[in-house]
Design a protein around this motif. Sequence first.
Motif, PDB file in Angstrom:
ATOM      1  N   TYR A  97      40.095 -47.600  10.381  1.00 24.28           N
ATOM      2  CA  TYR A  97      39.821 -48.316  11.625  1.00 24.28           C
ATOM      3  C   TYR A  97      39.097 -47.400  12.616  1.00 24.28           C
ATOM      4  N   ALA A  98      39.670 -46.215  12.882  1.00 22.26           N
ATOM      5  CA  ALA A  98      39.046 -45.268  13.824  1.00 22.26           C
ATOM      6  C   ALA A  98      39.485 -43.853  13.463  1.00 22.26           C
ATOM      7  N   GLN A  99      38.749 -42.873  13.992  1.00 21.18           N
ATOM      8  CA  GLN A  99      39.102 -41.485  13.674  1.00 21.18           C
ATOM      9  C   GLN A  99      38.665 -40.539  14.790  1.00 21.18           C
ATOM     10  N   CYS A 100      39.265 -39.338  14.777  1.00 18.02           N
ATOM     11  CA  CYS A 100      38.841 -38.290  15.704  1.00 18.02           C
ATOM     12  C   CYS A 100      38.825 -36.958  14.963  1.00 18.02           C
ATOM     13  N   GLY A 101      38.003 -36.043  15.439  1.00 16.33           N
ATOM     14  CA  GLY A 101      37.885 -34.735  14.799  1.00 16.33           C
ATOM     15  C   GLY A 101      37.067 -34.791  13.525  1.00 16.33           C
TER      16      GLY A 101
ATOM     17  N   ILE B 100      53.643 -40.557   9.602  1.00 18.16           N
ATOM     18  CA  ILE B 100      53.387 -41.896  10.159  1.00 18.16           C
ATOM     19  C   ILE B 100      52.577 -42.701   9.145  1.00 18.16           C
ATOM     20  N   GLN B 101      53.111 -43.796   8.718  1.00 22.59           N
ATOM     21  CA  GLN B 101      52.444 -44.609   7.690  1.00 22.59           C
ATOM     22  C   GLN B 101      51.084 -45.108   8.186  1.00 22.59           C
ATOM     23  N   GLY B 102      50.069 -44.888   7.370  1.00 20.71           N
ATOM     24  CA  GLY B 102      48.735 -45.358   7.729  1.00 20.71           C
ATOM     25  C   GLY B 102      47.926 -44.393   8.578  1.00 20.71           C
ATOM     26  N   ILE B 103      48.473 -43.187   8.809  1.00 21.96           N
ATOM     27  CA  ILE B 103      47.764 -42.157   9.589  1.00 21.96           C
ATOM     28  C   ILE B 103      47.562 -40.935   8.697  1.00 21.96           C
ATOM     29  N   MET B 104      46.364 -40.358   8.720  1.00 18.73           N
ATOM     30  CA  MET B 104      46.083 -39.147   7.948  1.00 18.73           C
ATOM     31  C   MET B 104      45.740 -38.016   8.900  1.00 18.73           C
TER      32      MET B 104
ATOM     33  N   SER C 180      41.060 -30.077  13.814  1.00 18.60           N
ATOM     34  CA  SER C 180      41.895 -31.128  13.217  1.00 18.60           C
ATOM     35  C   SER C 180      41.085 -32.394  12.978  1.00 18.60           C
ATOM     36  N   TRP C 181      41.643 -33.249  12.140  1.00 21.65           N
ATOM     37  CA  TRP C 181      40.977 -34.503  11.780  1.00 21.65           C
ATOM     38  C   TRP C 181      42.058 -35.564  11.596  1.00 21.65           C
ATOM     39  N   VAL C 182      42.022 -36.597  12.418  1.00 18.08           N
ATOM     40  CA  VAL C 182      43.019 -37.672  12.347  1.00 18.08           C
ATOM     41  C   VAL C 182      42.309 -38.998  12.066  1.00 18.08           C
TER      42      VAL C 182
ATOM     43  N   GLN D 253      53.296 -27.328  12.545  1.00 11.53           N
ATOM     44  CA  GLN D 253      54.090 -28.457  12.026  1.00 11.53           C
ATOM     45  C   GLN D 253      53.420 -29.791  12.319  1.00 11.53           C
ATOM     46  N   ILE D 254      52.559 -29.825  13.345  1.00  7.83           N
ATOM     47  CA  ILE D 254      51.899 -31.082  13.742  1.00  7.83           C
ATOM     48  C   ILE D 254      51.248 -31.730  12.525  1.00  7.83           C
ATOM     49  N   HIS D 255      50.671 -30.888  11.662  1.00  6.43           N
ATOM     50  CA  HIS D 255      49.945 -31.370  10.468  1.00  6.43           C
ATOM     51  C   HIS D 255      50.813 -32.290   9.620  1.00  6.43           C
TER      52      HIS D 255
END
Length: 393
Positions: A3-7, A78-82, A90-92, A70-72
Amino acid sequence: DLYAQCGGGKTQCTELVKMAEMNEIEDGKVIVDGPDVEDLKEGDTFPMGIFIQVAGREFQPDFEPILERQIHHLINYIQGIMHIGQRDISWVRISKAAIEKGFTLKDIGVVLHAKFHQDFGKILDKVQVTLMTKKDDVAELTKTARAEYKMRDERVEKMTDEDVEIFYSCTLCQSFAPNHVCSVSPERTGLCGAYNWMDCKASYEINPTGPNQPIEKGECIDPVLGQWKGVNDFVYKASRGAVTHYNFYSMVTDPMTTCGCCECIAAMLPSCNGVMTVNRDYAGETPCGMKFTTLAGVMGGGASSPGFVGHSKFNITQKKFIKGDGGLARVVWMPKILKEEIKERLDKAGKEMGIPDFYDRIADETVGITEEEILPFLQEKDHPALSMDPIIG
């Protein structure tokens, strides 16, 4: 499904954990400063800064990078989040399924707060999370964060691998690369760039059964390539028999395993008798014929891939960097953004090698992106790699 991304090289995504005083923050407070996912349309990219403030009677500044790393894996719960990467690379990625379930950026803060308390309750009392999505705010956080990263990296500057009998393992990335076992020594920072030897030591103090375990070096098998019996025994066990041994200081002969979180990947350039390295932030072509993403896909799954190795930006100018293959003097190409970022350290290392203009002898994409294009430049600059022993024996 995206749907959307950052990084991930598309926008800036930065993470920073800082210690705060008890009265400065409110436990459980999550601030989303800027547009949230409901303000995005499918396919959008956005910048993001994750700023976490932690307070606790048992907390100390040495613990900041441990919680930050640990953030990684916590966001990946969270289901559906990479989530991939760390620090300022970082890349989310957010899936359509997560949006359909009502996911908002606040959920990232809620999860991080809850998991920090669950996993690190002994050392912290309060956690406040701020998620920034305005470009200028993210840029400001990134500037602050980079100064912090630099300070952390330099804590091991004067230490050598000979100074210590204990190295540390890091298996945080085994969820992505099951056979990958990172070994962190004073002169080989974690290939993610987020952990150095001091960080792993602090992490072990916080969590003695966690992902950073002490490794007794044991008998030195090869001081030039960097191989120890104790490390081999640990790696064999931690990789469940998949990896029997590896070398700390070589990318040509049995290099360390690599995961997908590495800051940089070095590759051999046989025609130039040298090596290149490319950082995650650079999206262009490279003289080895592969972009960073392709390299990470080919050899970033936890394999030991002769001719390639993942490493941190800081590691490039550490004295043992690919020492077994000729060291830093072998580096003939790197992207301009990386070269400029570590210029100060390259200049210092060049002087120590007796090549004060070494920085100017390294080719970048403005010179060329194939071995044929960069070779005349290297010859003109009399690059030291050209007069070294053949890189392939």
